[in-house]
Every structure is written in C-alpha cells, then in structure tokens.
Write a protein that holds these residues in place. Structure first.
Motif, PDB file in Angstrom:
ATOM      1  N   GLY A 119       0.823  -1.220   0.000  1.00  0.00           N
ATOM      2  CA  GLY A 119       0.000   0.000   0.000  1.00  0.00           C
ATOM      3  C   GLY A 119       0.844   1.251   0.000  1.00  0.00           C
ATOM      4  N   SER A 120       2.085   1.109  -0.463  1.00  0.00           N
ATOM      5  CA  SER A 120       3.023   2.217  -0.281  1.00  0.00           C
ATOM      6  C   SER A 120       2.684   3.451  -1.108  1.00  0.00           C
ATOM      7  N   ASN A 210     -12.502  -2.271  -5.385  1.00  0.00           N
ATOM      8  CA  ASN A 210     -12.323  -1.075  -6.206  1.00  0.00           C
ATOM      9  C   ASN A 210     -13.399  -1.091  -7.299  1.00  0.00           C
ATOM     10  N   SER A 246      -5.613  -0.127   0.445  1.00  0.00           N
ATOM     11  CA  SER A 246      -4.383  -0.578   1.099  1.00  0.00           C
ATOM     12  C   SER A 246      -4.772  -1.927   1.729  1.00  0.00           C
ATOM     13  N   TYR A 263     -10.370  -8.573  -4.819  1.00  0.00           N
ATOM     14  CA  TYR A 263      -9.642  -8.005  -5.954  1.00  0.00           C
ATOM     15  C   TYR A 263      -9.757  -9.037  -7.074  1.00  0.00           C
ATOM     16  N   LYS A 276      -4.564  -7.975  -9.414  1.00  0.00           N
ATOM     17  CA  LYS A 276      -3.353  -7.235  -9.057  1.00  0.00           C
ATOM     18  C   LYS A 276      -2.521  -7.895  -7.955  1.00  0.00           C
ATOM     19  N   LEU A 277      -3.176  -8.684  -7.115  1.00  0.00           N
ATOM     20  CA  LEU A 277      -2.496  -9.110  -5.888  1.00  0.00           C
ATOM     21  C   LEU A 277      -1.660 -10.365  -6.104  1.00  0.00           C
TER      22      LEU A 277
HETATM   23  P1  AFP Z   1       0.457  -0.061  -3.781  1.00  0.00           P
HETATM   24  O1  AFP Z   1       1.473  -0.814  -2.939  1.00  0.00           O
HETATM   25  O2  AFP Z   1       0.932   0.318  -5.142  1.00  0.00           O
HETATM   26  O3  AFP Z   1      -0.144   1.099  -3.035  1.00  0.00           O
HETATM   27  O4  AFP Z   1      -0.724  -1.107  -4.069  1.00  0.00           O
HETATM   28  C1  AFP Z   1      -1.494  -1.542  -3.012  1.00  0.00           C
HETATM   29  C2  AFP Z   1      -2.175  -2.812  -3.390  1.00  0.00           C
HETATM   30  O5  AFP Z   1      -1.284  -3.780  -3.821  1.00  0.00           O
HETATM   31  C3  AFP Z   1      -3.019  -3.349  -2.222  1.00  0.00           C
HETATM   32  O6  AFP Z   1      -2.526  -2.958  -0.971  1.00  0.00           O
HETATM   33  C4  AFP Z   1      -4.385  -2.776  -2.479  1.00  0.00           C
HETATM   34  O7  AFP Z   1      -5.393  -3.597  -1.957  1.00  0.00           O
HETATM   35  C5  AFP Z   1      -4.462  -2.687  -3.985  1.00  0.00           C
HETATM   36  O8  AFP Z   1      -3.120  -2.568  -4.426  1.00  0.00           O
HETATM   37  C6  AFP Z   1      -5.246  -1.510  -4.454  1.00  0.00           C
HETATM   38  O9  AFP Z   1      -5.290  -1.519  -5.836  1.00  0.00           O
HETATM   39  P2  AFP Z   1      -6.204  -0.510  -6.665  1.00  0.00           P
HETATM   40  O10 AFP Z   1      -5.557   0.848  -6.554  1.00  0.00           O
HETATM   41  O11 AFP Z   1      -6.187  -1.029  -8.063  1.00  0.00           O
HETATM   42  O12 AFP Z   1      -7.590  -0.531  -6.077  1.00  0.00           O
END
Ligand code: AFP
Length: 337
Positions: A119-120, A210, A246, A263, A276-277
């Motif tokens: 979530g950085s 999201n 995050s 997700y 994404k995860l």
């Molecule tokens: P970052 O590390 O780039 O902030 O991504 C955070 C993450 O991997 C996870 O913590 C969130 O659940 C997810 O991405 C959020 O993704 P979206 O911005 O696509 O909703």
C-alpha cells in the motif's frame, strides 16, 4: 492494573511450549520479524517529517514506482533475518529473484516470503500501510534454499502474519493455533497482546472492492456486487462499502468487523489477467490468517490455500473474509462466470 500484560515474546514462547519437539527456531524467527516491524514502524511514523519520502526513480518487478520506505522496509527485514541461521532463502515482492542467504551465514530450516510495505502509494496521504509475511519450511534436500522451497501452496505455511502501521502499530500472526493481535506500545517499545484469539464474523457487514473496475469484471463478479448493494432488509443488505486501497488496512478492518475484500480478475490490463495481488506475498498469508479466524479465502473457484504457485510474483484473484460471503461470491462466479 487489572489485565495481565503479555508481550509478544512471552506469547510466542508459550505457544511453542505446546509442542515439546519444537526447537525454538520458528519462535525466534517470529521474534526477529517483530523486531524488524518495530524498526520499520519507527521510520513509517516519521514519513511526513523526514526526507525519506519521495521516489527513488526505480521501478519494482510489478512495474510500479518504488518509494524509499519500501526499500528501507525490505532491507530491514533482510538484515534482521539473513544472519540468524534460521532461514534458507527469502523472496520479497520488491525483488525480482530469490534472495539467497549469503554463504558466510548458516542455512536454516525456514523460508521467508514478504511484502515489505504494502500500500506504499498511500504513504504520502498518511493512509495505513502494512508488512505481510509468510513462513514456509525448507523442503529441498540441498545445502541452501531453492525456488521450489518458495513455490509451496498456502496450506503448507508454518506461520503467517502482518503488521499494520495505522493509528497504532499492530502485529497479527498465526502459527495455526488461532490468530492473535498485538499492539505496539511505543513508550516501552513492546508489542503487547491486545486481541487474543481473533474470530471473524461468519457474515459480512461490509464489502471492500475497487468499484472503478466494475466494467472490467466478469458477469459473475458484477452480479455479486450488484447483489450486495440490492436492498433486502431481512437478509441484511445492502452491505456498506469500505475501500481504503491498502490491502492490510482493508483486510484488518474486515477481520475485526466482518467483511469481504475482493480483488477480482479483470480485463483492464491484458498484462494482469488475474488481478493485481500476489499469491505468495499477499493472498496466501492472509488466507492462512482468515482461515484460522473462521473465515475463507478463494480465487473465485478454489481455496487460495490450495493454489499451487508456479512463479514467485504470480498474481491471483482474491475473495477473502467472512465465510458465508466468500461462499456466495463463488456461487455467483460458478453460475455466471
Ligand atoms: P500499492 O502498494 O501500489 O499502493 O498497491 C497496493 C495494493 O497492492 C493493495 O494494498 C491494495 O489492496 C491494492 O493494491 C489496491 O489496488 P487498486 O488501486 O487497483 O484498487
């Protein structure tokens, strides 16, 4: 003073005593991670104050920009654990290849997989972020750890946990003996047991996703989210939406309050057809925790804990949280795709 004060060290040791054959190595490794978490927490809490903020200008293996605190958290975890003789190999979300244990240090029985600062991209906005870790056992026969030691399914994990850097810093972990949460008391520098035996509600009140990606989801996922929003008082719907973006913060909130985080796979980015995860650094460790808390984690078709990893940075769709809700999501995906 009324309540007993239990430090994380005492708690981990007491858990170890239940297993007379335990060598203490896993206990010590968990304690090393807790120590690293305190150091990372100290830097995170200064994020708005010092020049550590800002981009290094590099990109990580996922093609995302790396912030300095990610690098710091990654290095701290490696430095606090590589020399101890407890690990045979490591892998991090930030590093493309395996992180070997240098030859000058002894090789241990465990494998550490971690997302040093998830979530950085939220750091600049002072939103909660976290560290996620998974511990597997060495299964290869050679003198050092291998890729095969890292590519083990979630159900083989020896331990998993996360640290949330929020309004307070908390460490939550499981070794398969329930889920326990500790809050960092910054005045004494100790994690103190604040949430013993966490159990998540079997039905959610909240859903976290999201929804900007709605148009990229499959029919089944769209219909499921429509269902959560449809009014049916007797069934407790509509659910309330909560999405921080995050993962650790969203997961932690749902773990305590009852919720489902999703997700899903989407068609937004052809390079990321599975969402994404990451399986090894995010989905599998949180799946171990949610199962121990009475919940479930699925990729929409099968338990995350059963998914056989094929590569270090593999992505996976994730539906995680209250059991009845994850079951329902799977049902919609089965029916509508
Ligand atoms: P970052 O590390 O780039 O902030 O991504 C955070 C993450 O991997 C996870 O913590 C969130 O659940 C997810 O991405 C959020 O993704 P979206 O911005 O696509 O909703």
């Amino acid at each position: 003073m009324t309540a007993e004060i239990i430090t994380i060290e005492r708690h981990i040791l007491e858990q170890q005593r239940r297993f007379p054959k335990a060598t203490g190595e896993l206990t010590a490794l968990l304690y090393d991670i807790a120590l690293a978490a305190k150091i990372i927490s100290r830097e995170v809490s200064k994020a708005g104050l010092v020049e550590i903020l800002g981009l290094t200008g590099e990109e990580n293996v996922q093609g995302e920009q790396v912030m300095k605190l990610d690098v710091y958290a990654n290095d701290t975890l490696v430095r606090m654990t590589e020399h101890t003789g407890r690990l045979c190999v490591m892998a991090s979300e930030e590093i493309p290849d395996l992180i070997p244990i240098p030859d000058k240090y002894p090789c241990g029985r465990y494998v550490l997989l971690f997302d040093p600062l998830d979530g950085s991209s939220n750091i600049d906005m002072n939103v909660s972020i976290g560290t996620i870790f998974s511990i597997q056992r060495k299964v290869s026969g050679g003198p050092r750890g291998t890729l095969g030691d890292c590519l083990q399914p979630g159900h083989k994990q020896a331990a998993a946990g996360y640290v949330i850097y929020g309004s307070s810093t908390m460490l939550v972990y499981t070794t398969g003996q329930g889920v326990h949460g500790f809050t960092l008391d910054p005045s004494v520098g100790e994690f103190l047991l604040s949430h013993p035996n966490i159990q998540t509600p079997s039905r959610a009140k909240y859903y976290s996703v999201n929804e900007g990606n709605y148009g990229y989801w499959s029919e089944g996922v769209r219909r499921y989210v429509d269902y959560l929003k449809a009014s049916d008082k007797a069934a407790g719907r509509p659910y309330s939406g909560r999405y921080i973006g995050s993962l650790v913060a969203d997961f932690h909130r749902n773990l305590l309050a009852g919720g489902i985080f999703m997700y899903p796979a989407d068609t937004k980015d052809p390079e990321k057809p599975h969402g994404k995860l990451r399986l090894l650094y995010e989905a599998a460790p949180l799946a171990f925790i949610i199962e121990q808390a009475g919940g479930r984690a699925s990729d929409g078709k099968q338990d995350i804990m059963q998914v056989q990893p094929e590569s270090l940075h593999q992505r996976v769709p994730l539906f995680i949280g209250s059991k009845e809700d994850v079951d329902k999501a799977e049902q919609f995906i089965r029916e509508f795709g």
